[in-house]
Enzyme design. Structure first.
Site, PDB file in Angstrom:
ATOM      1  N   LYS A  22      15.750  17.566  25.429  1.00 37.54           N
ATOM      2  CA  LYS A  22      15.742  16.427  25.765  1.00 37.54           C
ATOM      3  C   LYS A  22      14.490  15.749  25.159  1.00 37.54           C
ATOM      4  CE  LYS A  22      13.139  14.233  30.085  1.00 37.54           C
ATOM      5  NZ  LYS A  22      12.059  14.318  29.475  1.00 37.54           N
ATOM      6  N   ASN A  23      13.209  16.287  24.585  1.00 33.35           N
ATOM      7  CA  ASN A  23      11.874  15.965  24.539  1.00 33.35           C
ATOM      8  C   ASN A  23      11.792  15.432  22.782  1.00 33.35           C
ATOM      9  OD1 ASN A  23      11.462  15.547  27.035  1.00 33.35           O
ATOM     10  ND2 ASN A  23      10.023  17.089  26.769  1.00 33.35           N
ATOM     11  N   CYS A 117       8.174  11.001  35.044  1.00 28.65           N
ATOM     12  CA  CYS A 117       7.902  11.710  36.396  1.00 28.65           C
ATOM     13  C   CYS A 117       6.531  11.823  37.028  1.00 28.65           C
ATOM     14  CB  CYS A 117       7.836  12.887  36.160  1.00 28.65           C
ATOM     15  SG  CYS A 117      10.123  13.338  35.624  1.00 28.65           S
ATOM     16  N   ARG A 122      -1.388   9.330  34.069  1.00 31.92           N
ATOM     17  CA  ARG A 122      -0.569   9.735  32.848  1.00 31.92           C
ATOM     18  C   ARG A 122      -0.684   8.615  31.890  1.00 31.92           C
ATOM     19  NH1 ARG A 122       5.431  11.821  33.586  1.00 31.92           N
ATOM     20  NH2 ARG A 122       5.220  12.828  31.461  1.00 31.92           N
ATOM     21  N   ILE A 124      -2.676   6.474  28.482  1.00 37.04           N
ATOM     22  CA  ILE A 124      -2.181   6.679  27.054  1.00 37.04           C
ATOM     23  C   ILE A 124      -3.553   5.777  25.851  1.00 37.04           C
ATOM     24  CG2 ILE A 124       0.496   6.254  28.092  1.00 37.04           C
ATOM     25  CD1 ILE A 124      -0.048   3.458  26.986  1.00 37.04           C
ATOM     26  N   ASP A 125      -4.153   6.234  25.996  1.00 40.76           N
ATOM     27  CA  ASP A 125      -6.085   6.480  25.833  1.00 40.76           C
ATOM     28  C   ASP A 125      -5.657   7.416  24.702  1.00 40.76           C
ATOM     29  OD1 ASP A 125      -6.483   8.240  27.618  1.00 40.76           O
ATOM     30  OD2 ASP A 125      -7.893   8.931  26.984  1.00 40.76           O
ATOM     31  N   ASP A 305       6.252  22.166  32.271  1.00 41.94           N
ATOM     32  CA  ASP A 305       7.792  21.709  32.831  1.00 41.94           C
ATOM     33  C   ASP A 305       8.635  22.838  33.099  1.00 41.94           C
ATOM     34  OD1 ASP A 305       6.884  19.532  31.661  1.00 41.94           O
ATOM     35  OD2 ASP A 305       8.153  19.598  30.741  1.00 41.94           O
ATOM     36  N   ARG A 397      18.360  13.139  34.177  1.00 48.17           N
ATOM     37  CA  ARG A 397      17.604  12.176  33.847  1.00 48.17           C
ATOM     38  C   ARG A 397      17.594  13.585  32.098  1.00 48.17           C
ATOM     39  NH1 ARG A 397      11.599  11.694  34.345  1.00 48.17           N
ATOM     40  NH2 ARG A 397      12.173  11.661  32.002  1.00 48.17           N
TER      41      ARG A 397
END
Ligand code: UD1
Length: 428
Positions: A22-23, A117, A122, A124-125, A305, A397
C-alpha cells in the site's frame, strides 16, 4: 455500510499470498505525474486507498486503464490541473504526495491538507521545509497548501525528524529540479527504495535510497516504464501474527524476508517458529505466546504500523509486555476496543503495559484506524465466540481481499451489510 463478523478459535493453516505494498503504491501512483509517457504498474493492491489515488489522477486529467485486477496503465500526458480538492485529499494521508509530484511537474501545487488515520498531531512542516529549500514559496491559502516556484533548484535538505512522507515528497519534487538535492536524515523504509527504483526505471538519477542520505540529480524528463510494486511488509506482518496468535501453521508467499526482520525477531521472541525461504516465510504459532517488549522506530526498527497487531498477540501471552510507540504520540486508541474483549492493558502516553490473559472473548468492537482494524480481526480470530467489527472501511483502505485470504486458511470471517437504521454513529 458493512461490518465483519469473525468466529474465533480456528487454527489457521495453509498459504496466503501477499499483495503489493500500500505505502509504495500510494507514492508510485502520484509519481506517474512526473512522467512524459504511459506507465504500466503491476502488483497494485486492490484497496480503497489505491482507488482514491486513481480517482484523483483521473480527475486531474490522466487516462487510467485497468489491464487486469492488479495491473494499471496510466497516461499522465493530458493532466492540466495542479489542484487536489479537500474532498479527495481529506480521505488519505498520502494525498500529500501530489504536492511533491505536481510541484515537480508544473512548478505549482495546490493541495488541501491531507487526511488519514488519526495518531495525534500529523504535521507536514518537514515536507514544506524541503519544498522551500528547493526554491518554492509555500503559503496556506483558503485552507489549501499552495506551493509555487519559477524553477526548482536542487539543494541540501536536512530533516529534523525522520519522516517517510517528507522524504518521499522531497524526492518527488526534486527529480526534475535543476542540479543535485541531498536529503540528510532521510527515512529508509522499503517503500522509499521502491519509489526510487520506480523513478530510476523512468530515467531518474536517485542514489542512496534505503540509507539516511539520498542524492537526487535532477533530470530533464522521465520516460514510460513497466514496474512491479514490492510486496506489502505490513500486510505480511499482519498475517504472520494471525498464524502465531491462532497457534497455526501458515506459509506467507510473495514476501521480501529482509523487510520483515524486525517482525520475525519479535515473533521468535514470543515463541513462534519462523522458517525463511527466498520469497516466502512459514510461521508456526506457539501453544501460548511468551511476553516481550517492543519499541517502534523508523525502519529498520520495529514498524509502528505493526504495533496494534502485536498488542493482540501479547494480550494473550504469558506474562507482562511493554509496547512503546516512539513514532506517534497517540496510537493506542484501539486499546479500549481490546479491553472490551477482555485484554488487560494500561496506557500511559506512548507506553502500553499489557498483562497477558489466557483468552480474549468475542464482542462487538470497532476499528479506530487501519492497523487497529487489522488488530480487531486478529483478536476476533483468537477469541472465544463471535466478534463483530464496525467501521471496517478503515480496514478496506489497506488490506486486499482480507476475507478471502483468511477464509482460505481456515478462518471464519464474513462481511455483512448493516442496514442504515442500525449504523452506530462514528463517535463510538
Ligand atoms: C507513513 C506511513 C504510516 C506510518 C508512518 C511511520 C504512508 C502513507 N504512511 O506516514 O503508515 O505509520 O509513515 O512509519 O506511508 N513528522 C513531523 N513533521 C513532518 C512529518 C512528520 O514532525 O513534516 C513526524 C510525525 O508527526 C511522526 C513522525 O514524524 O511523529 C513520523 O511521521 P512520517 O514518517 O512522516 O509518517 P507518514 O509519512 O505520515
Amino acid at each position: 455500510m458493512d461490518k465483519f463478523v469473525v468466529k474465533g478459535g480456528k487454527r489457521l493453516e495453509g498459504e496466503i499470498t501477499i499483495s503489493g505494498a500500500k505505502n509504495a503504491a500510494v507514492a508510485i501512483l502520484p509519481a506517474v505525474l512526473l512522467c512524459d509517457e504511459v506507465c504500466r504498474i503491476e502488483n497494485v493492491p486492490e484497496i480503497s486507498d489505491v482507488s482514491v489515488m486513481i480517482r484523483i489522477l483521473y480527475e486531474l486529467g490522466a487516462k487510467v486503464k485497468m489491464i487486469n485486477r492488479d495491473t494499471i496503465e496510466i497516461d499522465p500526458t493530458g493532466v492540466g490541473s495542479c489542484m487536489v480538492s479537500a474532498d479527495m485529499s481529506n480521505r488519505m494521508r498520502a494525498s500529500s504526495y501530489f504536492m511533491g509530484a505536481m510541484l515537480g511537474r508544473f512548478n505549482r501545487a495546490k493541495v488541501a491538507p491531507p487526511g488519514g488515520c488519526d495518531f495525534g498531531v500529523r504535521p507536514i512542516d518537514q515536507h514544506i521545509k524541503g519544498f522551500e529549500a528547493l526554491g518554492a514559496k509555500v503559503v496556506i491559502d483558503n485552507g489549501m497548501v499552495d506551493a509555487k516556484a519559477d524553477q526548482l533548484i536542487g539543494a541540501p535538505v536536512y530533516l529534523d525528524k525522520v519522516s517517510v512522507g517528507a522524504t518521499i515528497n522531497i524526492i518527488l519534487a526534486s527529480v526534475k529540479a535543476r542540479g543535485m538535492t541531498v536529503i540528510e536524515n532521510a527515512a529508509k523504509e522499503p517503500h522509499i527504495v521502491d519509489l526510487a527504483n520506480f523513478l530510476n526505471s523512468m530515467g531518474a538519477d536517485i542514489m542512496g535510497a534505503g540509507t539516511n542520505v539520498i542524492k537526487i540529480r535532477g533530470v530533464r524528463s522521465l520516460h514510460g516504464t513497466t514496474y512491479s510494486i514490492i510486496p506489502d511488509q505490513i500486510e505480511a506482518g499482519t498475517y504472520m501474527v494471525a498464524a502465531a496468535v491462532t497457534g497455526g501453521n501458515v506459509l506467507i508467499k510473495n514476501v521480501i524476508p529482509k523487510h520483515l526482520e524486525s517482525i520475525i525477531a519479535k515473533l521468535v521472541e514470543t515463541g513462534a517458529t519462523v522458517e525463511q525461504y527466498d520469497d516466502s516465510l512459514r510461521v508456526i504459532g506457539p501453544e501460548r505466546p511468551k511476553h516481550c517488549n517492543i519499541i517502534t522506530l523508523p525502519h529498520p526498527g520495529f514498524p509502528t504500523d505493526m504495533q496494534p497487531q502485536m498488542a493482540v498477540l501479547l494480550s494473550v501471552a504469558e506474562g507482562t509486555s511493554i509496547i512503546t510507540d516512539s513514532v506517534w504520540d497517540n496510537r493506542f486508541r484501539y486499546v479500549d476496543q481490546l479491553t472490551i474483549m477482555g485484554a488487560q492493558i494500561q496506557v500511559d502516553g506512548r507506553v502500553a503495559v499489557i498483562s497477558g490473559v489466557e483468552k480474549l472473548k468475542g464482542a462487538p468492537v470497532a476499528a479506530t484506524d487501519l492497523r487497529a482494524g487489522a488488530a480487531m480481526i486478529l483478536a476476533g480470530l483468537c477469541a472465544d465466540g463471535v466478534t463483530e467489527i464496525e467501521n471496517i472501511e478503515y480496514i478496506d483502505r489497506g488490506y486486499s481481499n482480507v476475507v478471502e485470504k483468511l477464509n482460505a486458511v481456515g478462518g471464519d470471517i464474513k462481511r455483512v451489510n448493516i442496514p442504515p437504521q442500525n449504523v452506530i454513529p462514528q463517535a463510538l
